[in-house]
Design a protein around this motif. Structure first.
Motif, PDB file in Angstrom:
ATOM      1  N   HIS A   1       0.820  -1.214   0.000  1.00  0.00           N
ATOM      2  CA  HIS A   1       0.000   0.000   0.000  1.00  0.00           C
ATOM      3  C   HIS A   1       0.852   1.261   0.000  1.00  0.00           C
ATOM      4  CE1 HIS A   1      -3.234  -2.775   0.663  1.00  0.00           C
ATOM      5  NE2 HIS A   1      -2.600  -3.254   1.723  1.00  0.00           N
ATOM      6  N   ALA A   2       1.901   1.242  -0.816  1.00  0.00           N
ATOM      7  CA  ALA A   2       2.768   2.408  -0.906  1.00  0.00           C
ATOM      8  C   ALA A   2       1.999   3.590  -1.491  1.00  0.00           C
ATOM      9  CB  ALA A   2       3.982   2.089  -1.782  1.00  0.00           C
ATOM     10  N   GLY A   3       2.271   4.779  -0.953  1.00  0.00           N
ATOM     11  CA  GLY A   3       1.674   6.005  -1.470  1.00  0.00           C
ATOM     12  C   GLY A   3       2.593   6.662  -2.480  1.00  0.00           C
ATOM     13  N   LEU A   4       3.838   6.163  -2.545  1.00  0.00           N
ATOM     14  CA  LEU A   4       4.824   6.658  -3.517  1.00  0.00           C
ATOM     15  C   LEU A   4       5.784   5.525  -3.850  1.00  0.00           C
ATOM     16  CD1 LEU A   4       6.245  10.134  -2.365  1.00  0.00           C
ATOM     17  CD2 LEU A   4       4.707   9.686  -4.295  1.00  0.00           C
ATOM     18  N   PHE A   5       6.309   5.573  -5.073  1.00  0.00           N
ATOM     19  CA  PHE A   5       7.303   4.606  -5.513  1.00  0.00           C
ATOM     20  C   PHE A   5       8.448   5.394  -6.140  1.00  0.00           C
ATOM     21  CE2 PHE A   5       9.078   1.970  -8.921  1.00  0.00           C
ATOM     22  CZ  PHE A   5       9.302   0.758  -8.291  1.00  0.00           C
ATOM     23  N   ILE A   6       9.651   5.208  -5.591  1.00  0.00           N
ATOM     24  CA  ILE A   6      10.809   5.934  -6.125  1.00  0.00           C
ATOM     25  C   ILE A   6      11.864   4.920  -6.556  1.00  0.00           C
ATOM     26  CG2 ILE A   6      12.620   7.630  -5.629  1.00  0.00           C
ATOM     27  CD1 ILE A   6      10.786   8.797  -3.462  1.00  0.00           C
ATOM     28  N   SER A   7      12.104   4.828  -7.866  1.00  0.00           N
ATOM     29  CA  SER A   7      13.099   3.898  -8.384  1.00  0.00           C
ATOM     30  C   SER A   7      14.399   4.653  -8.667  1.00  0.00           C
ATOM     31  CB  SER A   7      12.584   3.237  -9.668  1.00  0.00           C
ATOM     32  OG  SER A   7      13.440   2.188 -10.041  1.00  0.00           O
ATOM     33  N   LEU A   8      15.509   4.167  -8.116  1.00  0.00           N
ATOM     34  CA  LEU A   8      16.785   4.873  -8.226  1.00  0.00           C
ATOM     35  C   LEU A   8      17.709   4.193  -9.231  1.00  0.00           C
ATOM     36  CD1 LEU A   8      17.276   5.487  -4.403  1.00  0.00           C
ATOM     37  CD2 LEU A   8      16.531   7.146  -6.126  1.00  0.00           C
ATOM     38  N   HIS A   9      18.334   5.007 -10.055  1.00  0.00           N
ATOM     39  CA  HIS A   9      19.216   4.501 -11.111  1.00  0.00           C
ATOM     40  C   HIS A   9      20.446   5.393 -11.295  1.00  0.00           C
ATOM     41  CE1 HIS A   9      16.704   1.263 -12.839  1.00  0.00           C
ATOM     42  NE2 HIS A   9      15.804   1.898 -12.129  1.00  0.00           N
ATOM     43  N   ALA A  10      21.435   4.837 -11.987  1.00  0.00           N
ATOM     44  CA  ALA A  10      22.641   5.594 -12.352  1.00  0.00           C
ATOM     45  C   ALA A  10      23.193   4.950 -13.608  1.00  0.00           C
ATOM     46  CB  ALA A  10      23.664   5.545 -11.221  1.00  0.00           C
ATOM     47  N   ASP A  11      22.586   5.266 -14.730  1.00  0.00           N
ATOM     48  CA  ASP A  11      22.904   4.564 -15.966  1.00  0.00           C
ATOM     49  C   ASP A  11      24.113   5.150 -16.692  1.00  0.00           C
ATOM     50  OD1 ASP A  11      20.872   2.352 -16.978  1.00  0.00           O
ATOM     51  OD2 ASP A  11      19.839   3.700 -15.600  1.00  0.00           O
ATOM     52  N   THR A  12      24.354   4.642 -17.891  1.00  0.00           N
ATOM     53  CA  THR A  12      25.423   5.189 -18.733  1.00  0.00           C
ATOM     54  C   THR A  12      24.799   5.696 -20.028  1.00  0.00           C
ATOM     55  OG1 THR A  12      25.844   2.990 -19.630  1.00  0.00           O
ATOM     56  CG2 THR A  12      27.288   3.717 -17.869  1.00  0.00           C
ATOM     57  N   LEU A  13      25.476   6.656 -20.633  1.00  0.00           N
ATOM     58  CA  LEU A  13      25.069   7.168 -21.936  1.00  0.00           C
ATOM     59  C   LEU A  13      26.275   7.090 -22.857  1.00  0.00           C
ATOM     60  CD1 LEU A  13      23.248  10.488 -20.926  1.00  0.00           C
ATOM     61  CD2 LEU A  13      22.171   8.362 -21.669  1.00  0.00           C
ATOM     62  N   LYS A  14      26.009   7.065 -24.161  1.00  0.00           N
ATOM     63  CA  LYS A  14      27.119   7.086 -25.117  1.00  0.00           C
ATOM     64  C   LYS A  14      27.856   8.416 -25.034  1.00  0.00           C
ATOM     65  CE  LYS A  14      25.346   3.957 -28.653  1.00  0.00           C
ATOM     66  NZ  LYS A  14      23.889   4.231 -28.750  1.00  0.00           N
ATOM     67  N   GLN A  15      27.095   9.487 -24.759  1.00  0.00           N
ATOM     68  CA  GLN A  15      27.704  10.814 -24.664  1.00  0.00           C
ATOM     69  C   GLN A  15      28.300  10.988 -23.264  1.00  0.00           C
ATOM     70  OE1 GLN A  15      24.578   9.920 -25.332  1.00  0.00           O
ATOM     71  NE2 GLN A  15      23.507  11.364 -26.639  1.00  0.00           N
ATOM     72  N   LYS A  16      29.629  10.783 -23.181  1.00  0.00           N
ATOM     73  CA  LYS A  16      30.271  10.743 -21.867  1.00  0.00           C
ATOM     74  C   LYS A  16      30.295  12.095 -21.152  1.00  0.00           C
ATOM     75  CE  LYS A  16      33.011   6.596 -22.521  1.00  0.00           C
ATOM     76  NZ  LYS A  16      31.815   5.997 -23.046  1.00  0.00           N
ATOM     77  N   ASP A  17      30.063  13.176 -21.930  1.00  0.00           N
ATOM     78  CA  ASP A  17      30.131  14.493 -21.303  1.00  0.00           C
ATOM     79  C   ASP A  17      28.829  14.870 -20.598  1.00  0.00           C
ATOM     80  OD1 ASP A  17      29.145  14.408 -23.965  1.00  0.00           O
ATOM     81  OD2 ASP A  17      29.153  16.607 -24.045  1.00  0.00           O
ATOM     82  N   ILE A  18      27.772  14.140 -20.858  1.00  0.00           N
ATOM     83  CA  ILE A  18      26.504  14.467 -20.191  1.00  0.00           C
ATOM     84  C   ILE A  18      26.548  13.998 -18.749  1.00  0.00           C
ATOM     85  CG2 ILE A  18      24.006  14.019 -20.140  1.00  0.00           C
ATOM     86  CD1 ILE A  18      23.962  13.938 -23.095  1.00  0.00           C
ATOM     87  N   ARG A  19      26.179  14.923 -17.855  1.00  0.00           N
ATOM     88  CA  ARG A  19      26.155  14.545 -16.445  1.00  0.00           C
ATOM     89  C   ARG A  19      24.999  15.252 -15.741  1.00  0.00           C
ATOM     90  NH1 ARG A  19      30.744  17.464 -12.873  1.00  0.00           N
ATOM     91  NH2 ARG A  19      29.584  16.201 -11.423  1.00  0.00           N
ATOM     92  N   GLY A  20      24.699  14.781 -14.533  1.00  0.00           N
ATOM     93  CA  GLY A  20      23.635  15.397 -13.762  1.00  0.00           C
ATOM     94  C   GLY A  20      22.428  14.485 -13.604  1.00  0.00           C
ATOM     95  N   ALA A  21      21.497  14.951 -12.781  1.00  0.00           N
ATOM     96  CA  ALA A  21      20.322  14.142 -12.460  1.00  0.00           C
ATOM     97  C   ALA A  21      19.196  14.353 -13.476  1.00  0.00           C
ATOM     98  CB  ALA A  21      19.830  14.494 -11.063  1.00  0.00           C
TER      99      ALA A  21
END
Ligand SMILES: [Zn+2]
Length: 392
Positions: free
Chosen positions: A234-254
């Protein structure tokens, strides 16, 4: 490395200890390919075939995989090889093949020295019809997997009536390592679990909030299991956490993602597609989606839930302002299957990218984790206050 992982003396092996797979080799070409894996004890194993795409699944008891990954790099008939923990009692090897393939040989042999046992898997090409027949006629009954039991649903501790229950979901786990960091080879599943634990702990300091983890250690959960765990608690919120990779290595941030049928952009679409592969990586059968029922009530619920999800996403980005770097247009949306609960407002948060060396450094920093956990807690509190003010 392999030398230091020689089998331990039989006398020191406890009954409950996992098997140790201490060596592996792969040879052959795209007509026949052989895999040999060395174990410290005789492994019980079972083999199954899954279509769309063609995969061979080898199920094992709990196993520690101690050989270097490069020793079992995909080649020949195999285009992807994964192995790892499924749950406390089982491990799995998933061999994704380039076409229809069968194991002409799958057996355990004692090695010459009599110290260990080797699992030998000989794969050869077969035709499409023969593969379809293999898939159809096999039995999964030798283990409980087919039922996909979710026996151990973690329950939030002491959630009192009226408590705001939050499911914190550490992305990936077990056989599904998620992305791998550029510099330190950090596995995404470890980063997400560390953040999920920090966030849960921080949220539980707030009166009236009860947060719990969908997974508490390095085990595999299917995407639908994650959703189910949130709903059953009976969760009122669901927060899924990730830290993936992108081909563009210069992209950063949340980045904060919410669900939608149509992706906001190419980056979001690609990411959702990769995230949705998790079940496939772990050798789960693709279950056909049930046809959409034209249910007006369900549709209303979904729409309302989506509005709440968007409001949480905006609250998170407000908290991050001037505190945490974000990518351009940091609120994006796509068809993430893990965000599918019709009645639980859900977001997927990419904390940063393991493809960016600076982000990777931050992701491994405990102080940074604490800071993010604090900002997310503020966001959740503000979201909740707004919902209550609107009579929700
Ligand atoms: Zn991920």
């Amino acid at each position: 490395m392999a030398a230091s992982l020689l089998p331990v003396a039989a006398s020191s092996v406890e009954a409950g200890d996992p098997l140790l797979a201490y060596g592996a080799r792969i040879v052959g070409d795209d007509a026949r390919t052989r895999i040999v894996i060395d174990f410290d004890r005789e492994p019980r194993f079972s083999v199954h075939y899954i279509a769309n795409p063609e995969r061979i699944v080898v199920d094992l008891p709990a196993t520690a995989f101690g050989f270097p990954a490069k020793d079992l790099a995909a080649r020949g008939l195999f285009k992807d090889i994964r192995y790892g923990k499924m749950d406390e009692e089982s491990a799995r090897i998933v061999l994704t093949t380039a076409g229809p393939v069968k194991l002409a040989l799958a057996k355990v042999q004692a090695d010459e020295a009599g110290k260990g046992h080797r699992l030998v898997l000989d794969a050869e090409m077969i035709d499409k019809r023969a593969f379809a027949e293999l898939v159809k006629t096999q039995s999964w009954s030798d283990r409980g997997d087919a039922a996909q039991t979710t026996s151990a649903i973690p329950a939030p501790e002491k959630a009192a009536p009226g408590d705001f229950v939050i499911a914190v979901d550490a992305g990936h786990g077990g056989i599904d390592t998620g992305a791998i960091g550029v510099d330190t080879k950090t596995e995404e599943k470890q980063v997400t679990l560390a953040f999920a634990k920090a966030l849960t702990e921080r949220l539980n300091k707030e009166p009236g909030i009860k947060a719990f983890l969908t997974r508490e250690d390095d085990e595999f959960l299917s995407l639908s299991q994650r959703v189910l765990i949130a709903r059953q608690n009976h969760a009122g919120l669901f927060i899924s956490l990730h830290a993936d990779t992108l081909k563009q290595k210069d992209i950063r941030g949340a980045t904060v993602y919410t669900i939608s049928d149509k992706a906001s952009d190419k980056l979001a679409a690609d990411l959702a597609e990769r995230e949705n592969l998790s079940d496939q990586i772990a050798g789960k059968e693709t279950v056909a989606e049930p046809p959409e029922v034209a249910d007006i009530l369900l549709d209303l619920t979904r729409r309302e839930t989506q509005a709440f999800s968007i409001s949480l996403a905006e609250s998170v980005l407000n908290s991050f302002k001037d505190q945490v770097g974000t990518i351009n247009n940091p609120h994006r949306h796509a068809g993430f299957r893990v965000l599918q609960a019709p009645d639980v407002p859900s977001i997927l948060l990419e904390i940063g990218f393991l493809s960016n060396a600076e982000d990777e450094k931050l992701l491994l920093d405990e102080a940074w984790r604490g800071k993010i956990a604090g900002l997310l807690t503020d966001a959740v509190k503000r979201y909740r206050a707004a919902v209550m003010a609107n009579g929700g």
